[in-house]
Design an enzyme around this catalytic site. Structure first.
Site, PDB file in Angstrom:
ATOM      1  N   ASP A   1       2.733   5.891  -6.675  1.00  0.00           N
ATOM      2  CA  ASP A   1       1.989   4.842  -5.982  1.00  0.00           C
ATOM      3  C   ASP A   1       2.840   3.597  -5.725  1.00  0.00           C
ATOM      4  OD1 ASP A   1      -0.292   3.604  -4.876  1.00  0.00           O
ATOM      5  OD2 ASP A   1      -0.791   2.649  -6.782  1.00  0.00           O
TER       6      ASP A   1
ATOM      7  N   ARG B   1     -15.189   8.706  10.735  1.00  0.00           N
ATOM      8  CA  ARG B   1     -16.177   9.778  10.842  1.00  0.00           C
ATOM      9  C   ARG B   1     -17.612   9.279  10.896  1.00  0.00           C
ATOM     10  NH1 ARG B   1     -13.465  13.153   6.082  1.00  0.00           N
ATOM     11  NH2 ARG B   1     -13.060  11.016   5.493  1.00  0.00           N
TER      12      ARG B   1
ATOM     13  N   LYS C   1       6.332  -8.827   3.131  1.00  0.00           N
ATOM     14  CA  LYS C   1       6.147 -10.040   2.316  1.00  0.00           C
ATOM     15  C   LYS C   1       7.296 -11.008   2.580  1.00  0.00           C
ATOM     16  CE  LYS C   1       3.736  -7.708  -1.492  1.00  0.00           C
ATOM     17  NZ  LYS C   1       2.372  -8.199  -1.523  1.00  0.00           N
TER      18      LYS C   1
ATOM     19  N   LYS D   1      -0.760  -0.792 -14.236  1.00  0.00           N
ATOM     20  CA  LYS D   1      -2.084  -1.370 -14.013  1.00  0.00           C
ATOM     21  C   LYS D   1      -2.602  -1.900 -15.347  1.00  0.00           C
ATOM     22  CE  LYS D   1      -2.846   0.486  -9.778  1.00  0.00           C
ATOM     23  NZ  LYS D   1      -2.865  -0.376  -8.605  1.00  0.00           N
TER      24      LYS D   1
ATOM     25  N   LYS E   1       1.435   4.574   3.657  1.00  0.00           N
ATOM     26  CA  LYS E   1       1.828   5.429   2.555  1.00  0.00           C
ATOM     27  C   LYS E   1       0.588   6.054   1.925  1.00  0.00           C
ATOM     28  CE  LYS E   1       2.462   3.251  -1.685  1.00  0.00           C
ATOM     29  NZ  LYS E   1       1.176   2.856  -2.254  1.00  0.00           N
TER      30      LYS E   1
ATOM     31  N   GLU F   1       0.367  -5.450 -12.669  1.00  0.00           N
ATOM     32  CA  GLU F   1      -0.952  -5.761 -12.107  1.00  0.00           C
ATOM     33  C   GLU F   1      -1.967  -5.891 -13.228  1.00  0.00           C
ATOM     34  OE1 GLU F   1      -1.833  -3.819  -8.167  1.00  0.00           O
ATOM     35  OE2 GLU F   1      -0.600  -2.283  -9.085  1.00  0.00           O
TER      36      GLU F   1
ATOM     37  N   HIS G   1       7.438   0.764  -3.145  1.00  0.00           N
ATOM     38  CA  HIS G   1       7.597  -0.703  -3.199  1.00  0.00           C
ATOM     39  C   HIS G   1       8.793  -1.105  -4.072  1.00  0.00           C
ATOM     40  CE1 HIS G   1       3.815  -0.519  -1.326  1.00  0.00           C
ATOM     41  NE2 HIS G   1       3.030  -0.599  -2.382  1.00  0.00           N
TER      42      HIS G   1
ATOM     43  N   ASP H   1       5.553   0.089   4.604  1.00  0.00           N
ATOM     44  CA  ASP H   1       5.503  -0.274   3.191  1.00  0.00           C
ATOM     45  C   ASP H   1       5.232  -1.772   3.210  1.00  0.00           C
ATOM     46  OD1 ASP H   1       6.202  -1.389   0.700  1.00  0.00           O
ATOM     47  OD2 ASP H   1       7.384   0.370   0.207  1.00  0.00           O
ATOM     48  N   HIS H   2       4.022  -2.172   2.822  1.00  0.00           N
ATOM     49  CA  HIS H   2       3.639  -3.569   3.066  1.00  0.00           C
ATOM     50  C   HIS H   2       4.511  -4.557   2.291  1.00  0.00           C
ATOM     51  CE1 HIS H   2       1.269  -3.136  -0.646  1.00  0.00           C
ATOM     52  NE2 HIS H   2       1.198  -4.438  -0.675  1.00  0.00           N
TER      53      HIS H   2
END
Ligand code: BG6
Length: 518
Positions: free
Chosen positions: A259, A67, A206, A360, A172, A240, A264, A201-202
């Site tokens: 998330d 944008r 991997k 997290k 996602k 994480e 994942h 889905d990254h």
């Protein structure tokens, strides 16, 4: 504990046949939401690496769409992002050549009238670069824009290329719950048929996740013991140390279960549990993954726990609690930690508990799968033990480190030298990716972008898979929405999560493995 390293012999590596890499057809990659972090930090560096490896077609263009009025500064900003990502010098001529393929188009995602302009711009670039009609639309915007963008592309006739192909790649989250995922799928499929849709889905990009298939099915010694007769339980951790990194508004709506767990972690679970597919083609692999997810016994609400971090100390520094993060409700009930116990009711896995956790601001960054094997009869060793007490012999353990320190370690017992009493000590055989093969700079997106450009859907999600996993988590999400089982915050930043997660395993006489990493 003693550790035995494992190396790859250079002569073995030199004999690996060079794979016949296919190069995609000429193409315009259109990235919606291009002013976001993902494009700069992950997508453009990945595309540049592909270019360096001569895996992009000679005729290609990247059009960033967002944008903001960015104009030519966009390409320069992407250039800076690639340099920051490392491995390239600012004066590299290849970088300038790559950047010359990048342009920007300003557009309001929800304004149908501006899509005609986009169409004209793509046709202009197509003509100039002799592309031949192929388009890949990458949706990296906030998820509420996905369906609208797709419909606007459809309304302008951009979903059916006159010549060539038109594909859409979606980041996602695929919906917020089962109903919204179904609605999104319905609206997307009304424009792009499923074989033109790439849900990313990254984790599937991997190397270590793909290696799970090689480890299980290209080796003869693991598969015979890969079942309920030999495996005691499995733990999967995605821990994480980072907090929410300024993504307050997104995270407030998502939470850890949506998330990371629903996507994942379900992919990791499927890779560990699936039956050998008949080939590595999309249809075959997806079918096996869906069978695993469908065989998961409904998860009792009391077998799932959630948490939220409060303030704490990490790396010697004080960090704020979740409720004090930017753009987060000071009374937020979003979970930053989720753990659960599940069982898979099929012939291979019935009775084996799987414990999954993600959070997290945990003590250590580690994505790891640990598989604990059942103990053999140990009486003879205990009879030999010195003194009055038996020695504790640890069970065999296979640790698959997805990241960081990518590798695989197998623990077994060895006799302590010179010990007359047959004392047993755990030792570890450790294969470490970096030591064996050198450091890889691939971030997962390279493989996935290349596959999408080549029209290979194997490592992407099918709508059915997305809907099965949402259905699995709906009772838990509903229960948590109505009644958060714990008082938040319930763990300190820098700890291993809430006590309730420990109790989940204590009930079964087990504990989380917190010796993650090497
Ligand atoms: C993303 C989540 O999908 O995956 C993030 O939105 C999370 O919250 C990230 O941090 C983890 O990915 P990785 O590759 O760093 O393990």
């Amino acid at each position: 504990m003693a550790t035995i390293q494992m190396r790859v012999r250079p002569e073995d590596l030199s004999q690996v046949p060079k794979s016949q890499e296919r190069i995609p057809e000429p193409m315009i990659l259109v990235i919606f939401g291009a002013s976001g972090d993902l494009t700069r930090r992950k997508l453009l560096p990945a595309l540049f690496h592909l270019r360096q490896a001569n895996l992009l077609p000679e005729r290609f263009a990247i059009v960033g769409v967002a944008r903001r009025p960015l104009g030519p500064t966009f390409a320069q900003d992407m250039r800076a992002g690639i340099i920051e990502s490392g491995g390239v010098e600012a004066n590299d001529a290849k970088l300038d050549e790559f950047v010359s393929h990048i342009s920007y188009f300003q557009l309001n995602f929800d304004d149908p009238s501006s899509y005609a302009g986009l169409k004209a711009e793509l046709e202009r670039i197509d003509k100039e670069r002799n592309i031949g009609g192929n388009r890949l639309f990458y949706l990296a915007t906030a998820s509420e824009f996905f369906a609208g963008i797709v419909e606007n592309l459809g309304a302008q006739g951009m979903a059916q290329a006159e010549h060539g192909v038109a594909e859409v790649l979606i980041e996602k989250p695929f919906g917020h719950d089962l109903d919204s995922a179904r609605e999104l799928d319905r609206r997307v499929n009304a424009v792009f048929p499923e074989n033109q849709v790439y849900r990313i889905d990254h984790y599937l990009g991997k190397e270590t996740v793909q290696n799970l298939l090689v480890f299980r099915f290209a080796n003869g010694i693991f598969e015979p013991v890969w079942n309920r007769n030999y495996i005691d339980h499995v733990q999967i951790t995605v821990a994480e140390t980072l907090g929410i990194e300024g993504r307050g508004p997104f995270y407030e709506k998502a939470g850890a279960l949506r998330d990371v767990m629903q996507n994942h972690m379900m992919e990791l679970l499927a890779m560990i549990c699936l039956e050998p597919p008949s080939s590595f083609e999309a249809e075959s692999l997806r079918r096996e993954k869906h069978k695993v997810w469908r065989a998961i016994h409904p998860i009792p609400v009391q077998d799932a726990v959630c948490g939220q971090y409060g303030p704490g100390i990490m790396g010697g520094e004080h960090v704020v609690g979740y409720r004090d993060e930017e753009r987060v409700n000071p009374q937020s009930t979003a979970e930053t930690y989720a753990a659960l116990r599940l069982e898979i009711e099929n012939w291979r896995w019935a009775g084996v508990p799987f414990y999954l956790r993600t959070g997290k601001r945990l003590k250590k960054r580690a994505t790891e799968i640990s598989i604990e094997f059942k103990q053999p009869p140990l009486l003879i060793f205990n009879r030999m033990a010195t003194g009055n007490h038996c020695q504790e012999i640890q069970p065999n353990l296979l640790k698959i480190r997805i990241q960081p320190d990518e590798g695989i370690a197998l623990r077994f017992g060895a006799k302590v030298p010179t010990s007359p009493s047959m004392a047993v000590c755990p030792v570890t055989m450790d294969f470490d990716y970096e030591t064996a093969f050198g450091k890889s700079s691939a971030n997962g997106y390279e493989r996935l972008l290349l596959d999408a450009m080549l029209g290979d859907q194997t490592l992407f999600l099918h709508r059915d898979g997305v809907e099965i996993t949402w259905a699995l988590f709906m009772p838990i999400l509903q229960a948590w929405a109505e009644n958060k089982p714990d008082l938040f915050p319930n763990y300190f930043a820098g700890s291993w999560g809430p006590d309730s997660a420990d109790r989940l395993l204590e009930r079964d006489g087990r504990a989380w493995r917190n010796d993650l990493g090497r």
